[in-house]
Design a protein around this motif. Structure first.
Motif, mmCIF file in Angstrom:
data_model
loop_
_atom_site.group_PDB
_atom_site.id
_atom_site.type_symbol
_atom_site.label_atom_id
_atom_site.label_comp_id
_atom_site.label_asym_id
_atom_site.label_seq_id
_atom_site.Cartn_x
_atom_site.Cartn_y
_atom_site.Cartn_z
ATOM 1 N N UNK A 37 0.868 -1.174 0.000
ATOM 2 C CA UNK A 37 0.000 0.000 0.000
ATOM 3 C C UNK A 37 0.900 1.217 0.000
ATOM 4 N N UNK A 38 0.711 2.102 -0.959
ATOM 5 C CA UNK A 38 1.527 3.308 -1.066
ATOM 6 C C UNK A 38 0.979 4.410 -0.177
ATOM 7 N N UNK A 39 1.783 5.416 0.038
ATOM 8 C CA UNK A 39 1.329 6.564 0.820
ATOM 9 C C UNK A 39 0.181 7.269 0.089
ATOM 10 N N UNK A 40 -0.877 7.547 0.825
ATOM 11 C CA UNK A 40 -2.020 8.236 0.256
ATOM 12 C C UNK A 40 -2.941 7.371 -0.570
ATOM 13 N N UNK A 41 -2.634 6.077 -0.678
ATOM 14 C CA UNK A 41 -3.433 5.178 -1.521
ATOM 15 C C UNK A 41 -4.550 4.536 -0.720
ATOM 16 N N UNK A 42 -5.655 4.242 -1.402
ATOM 17 C CA UNK A 42 -6.745 3.480 -0.814
ATOM 18 C C UNK A 42 -6.840 2.150 -1.555
ATOM 19 N N UNK A 43 -6.552 1.070 -0.840
ATOM 20 C CA UNK A 43 -6.592 -0.271 -1.417
ATOM 21 C C UNK A 43 -7.831 -0.989 -0.906
ATOM 22 N N UNK A 44 -8.663 -1.484 -1.821
ATOM 23 C CA UNK A 44 -9.832 -2.257 -1.451
ATOM 24 C C UNK A 44 -9.498 -3.733 -1.348
ATOM 25 N N UNK A 45 -10.071 -4.401 -0.364
ATOM 26 C CA UNK A 45 -9.903 -5.848 -0.201
ATOM 27 C C UNK A 45 -11.288 -6.475 -0.232
ATOM 28 N N UNK A 46 -11.540 -7.319 -1.237
ATOM 29 C CA UNK A 46 -12.878 -7.886 -1.422
ATOM 30 C C UNK A 46 -12.793 -9.405 -1.545
ATOM 31 N N UNK A 77 -14.409 4.507 -3.533
ATOM 32 C CA UNK A 77 -13.428 5.038 -2.574
ATOM 33 C C UNK A 77 -12.020 4.489 -2.735
ATOM 34 N N UNK A 78 -11.806 3.528 -3.650
ATOM 35 C CA UNK A 78 -10.494 2.870 -3.721
ATOM 36 C C UNK A 78 -9.766 3.186 -5.026
ATOM 37 N N UNK A 79 -8.432 3.151 -4.947
ATOM 38 C CA UNK A 79 -7.579 3.320 -6.120
ATOM 39 C C UNK A 79 -7.242 1.983 -6.761
ATOM 40 N N UNK A 80 -6.984 0.983 -5.912
ATOM 41 C CA UNK A 80 -6.715 -0.374 -6.376
ATOM 42 C C UNK A 80 -7.597 -1.341 -5.610
ATOM 43 N N UNK A 81 -7.739 -2.542 -6.172
ATOM 44 C CA UNK A 81 -8.551 -3.572 -5.524
ATOM 45 C C UNK A 81 -7.771 -4.876 -5.508
ATOM 46 N N UNK A 82 -7.755 -5.544 -4.347
ATOM 47 C CA UNK A 82 -7.205 -6.890 -4.224
ATOM 48 C C UNK A 82 -8.366 -7.841 -3.957
ATOM 49 N N UNK A 140 -5.389 -5.078 -9.026
ATOM 50 C CA UNK A 140 -5.241 -4.148 -10.144
ATOM 51 C C UNK A 140 -5.892 -2.820 -9.798
ATOM 52 N N UNK A 141 -5.624 -1.774 -10.594
ATOM 53 C CA UNK A 141 -6.353 -0.516 -10.417
ATOM 54 C C UNK A 141 -7.856 -0.753 -10.518
ATOM 55 N N UNK A 142 -8.624 0.048 -9.784
ATOM 56 C CA UNK A 142 -10.057 -0.194 -9.679
ATOM 57 C C UNK A 142 -10.742 -0.191 -11.043
ATOM 58 N N UNK A 143 -10.320 0.675 -11.949
ATOM 59 C CA UNK A 143 -10.941 0.732 -13.278
ATOM 60 C C UNK A 143 -10.720 -0.565 -14.037
ATOM 61 N N UNK A 144 -9.496 -1.114 -13.948
ATOM 62 C CA UNK A 144 -9.208 -2.375 -14.646
ATOM 63 C C UNK A 144 -10.019 -3.529 -14.069
#
Length: 322
Positions: free
Chosen positions: A32-41, A218-223, A234-238
């Motif tokens: 997780x990078x600084x300032x990033x929002x990572x979603x976990x689903x 609310x997220x930039x990336x999703x795991x 990947x990035x949320x859009x992808x």
């Protein structure tokens, strides 16, 4: 390249049972990078809550490394981490705001408690000022600070949980289904507040949720997690426009109103997390694309252009670089 704020390297949490070893979390690597929002689903029982408890150091990992700013925190025993100086860098907003608040504490003391424990020597005036500032930026009316949790609404208790978590100005905020117990109208307000706080305070988020529409907002990336493993990241859009793993596509197709996506039906039962065969894909037996290879060799998590997926027959193969 800027070093990540949080790194998980091959983290596992295994519980002994009467019939074998239960692999609740199995070889998870994430950043997780600084300032990033990572979603976990992922569906219930996939290991999300266990992973949250491990990386927030509420329980110890069985194996693997956890680092914040390059400094290892995974080897600090959980029983000691609650009073360790590194604790204030990682805070958690729990799923149920009612259960997470001490019913015998006034709201002021619930918010002040982390500061008193981890904020160093503070005068009464300094503590009071910090609590009122946390209440102000979470839009919690000051007259509520003298009340008890049972005297507050669900949305107000959610704000208390957030105020308590941010009073130490953590670098990473773990949000474990923070809006699932709230009415839809209140969810929107809390999500807007979290977005503003992230921007204002510069925090990183790990946002755990079953609601993919919320994650998209609310997220930039999703795991994506399945039976203890990360099977796509990947990035949320992808993730939403070009899912690479059949399980991710099935999750997305189940979103209410996802009429533009073909519904993916999963047959069969999930494989057992007890002593899973390391040579078999965890999704084998339910996957509509499963073949003999999947029962012989578990696919590794391979990244192409910032989009990682663990599948021998990755979707959108035509989009991969040669």
């Amino acid at each position: 390249m800027t070093a990540p704020l949080l790194e998980l390297e091959n983290v596992a949490k295994i519980y002994p049972t009467g019939s074998g070893q239960l692999h609740a979390v199995d070889g998870v690597s994430l950043t997780i990078s600084r300032g990033e929002s990572l979603g976990l689903v992922g569906e219930s029982g996939c290991g999300k809550s266990t992973l949250v408890r491990v990386l927030s150091r509420l329980i110890d990992p069985t194996t693997g490394a956890i680092r914040i700013d390059g400094q290892s925190i995974g080897d600090i025993p959980a029983r000691r981490f609650g009073t360790h100086a590194e604790r204030k860098r990682i805070q958690v907003v729990f799923q149920d705001p009612t259960d997470s608040l001490n019913p015998q504490f006034r709201i002021f003391d619930s918010i002040a408690d982390p500061l008193r424990r981890l904020g160093g020597r503070k005068t009464r005036t300094e503590v009071t000022e910090a609590v009122h500032e946390a209440a102000r930026i979470t839009r919690l009316p000051p007259e509520l600070l003298s009340r008890y949790p049972h005297q507050l609404s669900g949305g107000q208790k959610a704000r208390v949980g957030i105020a308590r978590a941010i009073i130490l100005r953590p670098e990473l905020l773990i949000l474990d289904e923070p809006t699932s117990a709230l009415d839809v109208s209140v969810q929107v307000v809390i999500l807007q507040l979290l977005g503003e706080l992230r921007e204002t305070l510069g925090m990183s988020y790990l946002f755990v949720s079953h609601d993919l529409n919320v994650v998209k907002l609310v997220c930039d990336r999703v795991a994506v997690m399945y039976l203890g493993k990360i099977i796509e990241c990947a990035p949320v859009k992808d993730i939403f426009e070009r899912p690479a793993h059949p399980y991710t596509k099935a999750l997305l197709s189940a979103i209410p109103g996802a009429a533009e996506m073909e519904r993916v039906r999963l047959d069969g039962e999930p494989r057992s997390p007890i002593d899973p065969d390391p040579n078999v894909c965890r999704f084998y037996g339910r996957c509509p694309m499963g073949q003999e290879l999947c029962a012989q060799t578990a696919p590794p998590l391979i990244e192409h252009g910032g989009h990682a997926a663990a599948c021998h027959f990755r979707l959108n193969q035509k989009d991969l670089p040669a």
